[in-house]
Design a protein around this motif. Structure first.
Motif, short mmCIF file in Angstrom:
data_model
loop_
_atom_site.label_atom_id
_atom_site.label_comp_id
_atom_site.label_asym_id
_atom_site.label_seq_id
_atom_site.Cartn_x
_atom_site.Cartn_y
_atom_site.Cartn_z
N HIS A 148 0.85 -1.20 0.00
CA HIS A 148 0.00 0.00 0.00
C HIS A 148 0.88 1.25 0.00
O HIS A 148 0.89 2.01 -0.96
CB HIS A 148 -0.93 -0.05 1.23
N CYS A 149 1.63 1.45 1.07
CA CYS A 149 2.66 2.49 1.09
C CYS A 149 4.00 1.77 1.14
O CYS A 149 4.27 1.04 2.09
CB CYS A 149 2.50 3.42 2.29
N LEU A 159 -3.59 2.13 -4.94
CA LEU A 159 -4.26 0.87 -4.63
C LEU A 159 -5.61 0.73 -5.32
O LEU A 159 -6.00 -0.37 -5.69
CB LEU A 159 -4.41 0.73 -3.10
N VAL A 175 -3.02 -7.30 0.41
CA VAL A 175 -2.41 -5.98 0.56
C VAL A 175 -1.50 -5.95 1.78
O VAL A 175 -1.91 -6.27 2.90
CB VAL A 175 -3.50 -4.89 0.74
N ASP A 176 -0.24 -5.55 1.56
CA ASP A 176 0.64 -5.20 2.67
C ASP A 176 0.36 -3.72 2.96
O ASP A 176 0.93 -2.83 2.33
CB ASP A 176 2.10 -5.43 2.28
N SER A 177 -0.57 -3.50 3.90
CA SER A 177 -0.94 -2.13 4.26
C SER A 177 -0.28 -1.72 5.57
O SER A 177 -0.79 -0.88 6.31
CB SER A 177 -2.47 -2.00 4.36
N ALA A 180 0.25 1.95 6.19
CA ALA A 180 -0.82 2.85 5.77
C ALA A 180 -2.11 2.65 6.57
O ALA A 180 -2.85 3.61 6.80
CB ALA A 180 -1.12 2.63 4.28
N PHE A 181 -2.36 1.42 7.01
CA PHE A 181 -3.64 1.09 7.65
C PHE A 181 -3.87 1.98 8.88
O PHE A 181 -3.00 2.12 9.73
CB PHE A 181 -3.65 -0.38 8.07
N LEU A 186 -9.18 2.22 3.71
CA LEU A 186 -9.11 0.91 3.07
C LEU A 186 -10.46 0.23 3.26
O LEU A 186 -10.63 -0.60 4.14
CB LEU A 186 -7.97 0.07 3.68
N ALA A 196 -5.74 -8.03 4.03
CA ALA A 196 -4.73 -6.99 4.19
C ALA A 196 -4.10 -7.15 5.57
O ALA A 196 -4.74 -7.65 6.49
CB ALA A 196 -5.36 -5.60 4.06
N SER A 198 -1.49 -5.33 8.71
CA SER A 198 -0.78 -4.20 9.30
C SER A 198 -0.25 -4.66 10.65
O SER A 198 -0.39 -5.84 11.01
CB SER A 198 -1.69 -2.98 9.43
N SER A 305 3.76 10.17 0.22
CA SER A 305 2.76 9.62 1.13
C SER A 305 2.70 10.45 2.40
O SER A 305 3.62 11.20 2.71
CB SER A 305 3.14 8.18 1.50
#
Ligand SMILES: *Cc1c(COP(=O)(O)O)cnc(C)c1O
Length: 393
Positions: A148-149, A159, A175-177, A180-181, A186, A196, A198, A305
Motif C-alpha cells: 500500500h505504502c 491501490l 495488501v501489505d498495508s 498505511a492502515f 481501506l 490486508a 498491518s 505519502s
C-alpha cells in the motif's frame, strides 16, 4: 491537527521519526504497567475489542470481514497472509517498487509458492493498466500482492486502480498495508481486496509485538490446510480465537493493552480521516521546510505519502549522513537511513505521536546542523536529479 497535550520527550528520549517503532503517547506506554492473564475473561474482552475496533476502520465494507491478530513483527503477518491465503497450487503476482515488495518475493521463495514479479524500481508505482496487462498474459496467477505504502521510498501506491484491475481480471488482492492502515482509507466496498495486513506499531501508534490481518470471512474459511507453518496459520489462529476468545499461543499481553489505548485514542482523534489529515499536515510542514533549506525529495509530489518522505543527501562535500544523524539525535530526533538501491538518501517518518510543531522543530534543527557542518547548500547532486528525472518523470 495539533496534538493537544503533546509532551516534550523526556530527557534522553528522542522523537522516533522512524516509521515503526515510532513515538507513542505517555498513555500508551503507561498501559503496559500491569500484567494480564492471557486466558482470563478480562484479556479475552480486550482481544474482542481490539478485533472489532480494527474491523470498524474498514468502514462500510467491514461486513463479511474478520480480524485476526497474530504474534510477531509485521513481516510475520505478511508471511502468515501469503502462506494462509495462497494455496500450494496458487501463483502470486508481486507488485514490487522497493524493499517490502522484494521481501514478499523472498517470503514466497521460502514458502515455495509460484510467483511473478512486476518490478517498477524505486521511483514509480505499478499502475492499474500494468496489472491488467500482466494478468491478461498469465492465466496461472491467482493472487496479486500490493504494497500500500512502500515505506522504503515513501511512495503511496495507487491501490484503487490496482484493486479495480485485479477484480476485473477475477483474481484476489492481498495488501501489505503495514504502514498505511489506520491513516489511509481501506474500505473493501470501495477498494475490493481479499486480505490486508498491518501491525501494532505503525499508524495506530502502538508498540511492536504483533500484526493483524483483516480478511474476508469466506477466505479465512477457505484457508484451512494451506499454511505449512503451524505458528503462522491464520485459519487455525482464527478458528481457535472464534471458539475460545483466546490467542493460540502466548499473546503479547502488555502490547495488546497498550494497543487498546492507542485504538481508543485513534477513535477520539476522529478515526482514519483525522489520523491521515494529521500525518499529511506533518508531511507538508516537513517537506516545505526541508525544500526551503535546499533539500529535494526522491519522489515527485504526486507520489509522496503521508507516512514517510525520502530526501536526497546534499551533494556538498561537507555533508556526511552519519554526522548529520548524530547531530540530529543530539537535538532529540532519530532519523532513518535510506533504503534505496541506488541514490544516496535518508528518510524522515511523519507518523507517530507527533504534530506539525514537531515537524517544524525538525526543520529548524536540520538548518542548525547544516550550518554547524558547514554545508552551504542542501541541494542534491545533479546525478541524483538526473536519475530521478530518468526513472520517475
Ligand atoms: C514495517 C513494514 C513491514 C513489516 O516490517 P517489520 O519490521 O517486520 O515489522 C512490512 N511492510 C511494510 C510496507 C512496512 O512498512
Amino acid at each position: 491537527m495539533t496534538l493537544a497535550a503533546l509532551p516534550k520527550p523526556k530527557l534522553g528520549e528522542p522523537y522516533l521519526l522512524t516509521p515503526g517503532p515510532l513515538t507513542t503517547s505517555a498513555e500508551v506506554k503507561e498501559a503496559m504497567l500491569r500484567d494480564w492473564g492471557s486466558w482470563d475473561g478480562d484479556f479475552r474482552a480486550m482481544t474482542r475489542e481490539l478485533r472489532s475496533r480494527i474491523l470498524a476502520m474498514l468502514g462500510a465494507g467491514a461486513d463479511g470481514f474478520d480480524c485476526v491478530p497474530i504474534q510477531g513483527s509485521g513481516t510475520f503477518a505478511v508471511e502468515a497472509m501469503l502462506a494462509s491465503f495462497v494455496p500450494k497450487t496458487g501463483k502470486v503476482l508481486v507488485l514490487c517498487n522497493g524493499a517490502y515488495g522484494k521481501r514478499a518475493v523472498t517470503i514466497l521463495e521460502y514458502l515455495g509458492r509460484a510467483h511473478a514479479v512486476l518490478d517498477m524500481g524505486d521511483y514509480l508505482p505499478p499502475r492499474g493498466a500494468d496489472v491488467a496487462r500482466v494478468l491478461a498474459e498469465d492465466a496461472a496467477i491467482t493472487h496479486v500482492l500490493a504494497v500500500h505504502c512502500e515505506t522504503s521510498s515513501g511512495i503511496l501506491n495507487p491501490l484503487q486502480e490496482i484493486a479495480d484491475a485485479t477484480q476485473a481480471a477475477g483474481r484476489a488482492l492481498l495488501v501489505d498495508s503495514m504502514s498505511a492502515f489506520g491513516a489511509v482509507p481501506l474500505d473493501p466496498s470501495v477498494t475490493p481486496f481479499e486480505a490486508a495486513v498491518s501491525s501494532a506499531n505503525k499508524c495506530i501508534e502502538g508498540v511492536p509485538g504483533f500484526g493483524f490481518v483483516v480478511a474476508r470471512t469466506a477466505a479465512l474459511e477457505a484457508a484451512k490446510g494451506n499454511s505449512q507453518s503451524l505458528s503462522l496459520d491464520l485459519h487455525a489462529q482464527w478458528a481457535v480465537m472464534e471458539q475460545t476468545g483466546q490467542w493460540r499461543f502466548t499473546p503479547p499481553t502488555h502490547v495488546v493493552a497498550a494497543f487498546l489505548v492507542a485504538l481508543r485514542a485513534h477513535e477520539a482523534e476522529g478515526g482514519v480521516a483525522a489520523r491521515g489529515a494529521r500525518y499529511a499536515n506533518n508531511r507538508d510542514v516537513l517537506v516545505a521546510g526541508m525544500r526551503r533549506l535546499g533539500f529535494e525529495t526522491l519522489l515527485l509530489d504526486d507520489w509522496l505519502s503521508p507516512i514517510i518522505t525520502t530526501f536526497f543527501c546534499p551533494a556538498d562535500p561537507n555533508f556526511d549522513f552519519t554526522q548529520f544523524y548524530d547531530r540530529m539525535k543530539a537535538r532529540g530526533f532519530i532519523l532513518y537511513p535510506g533504503k534505496l538501491t541506488r541514490a544516496e538518501s535518508f528518510r524522515i517518518g511523519h507518523i507517530g505521536h507527533v504534530d506539525g510543531a514537531v515537524m517544524q522543530a525538525v526543520v529548524d534543527a536540520a538548518s542548525d546542523v547544516l550550518t554547524e557542518m558547514n554545508v552551504s547548500s542542501a541541494a542534491p547532486s545533479t546525478a541524483s536529479l538526473a536519475e530521478r528525472q530518468a526513472h520517475g518523470e
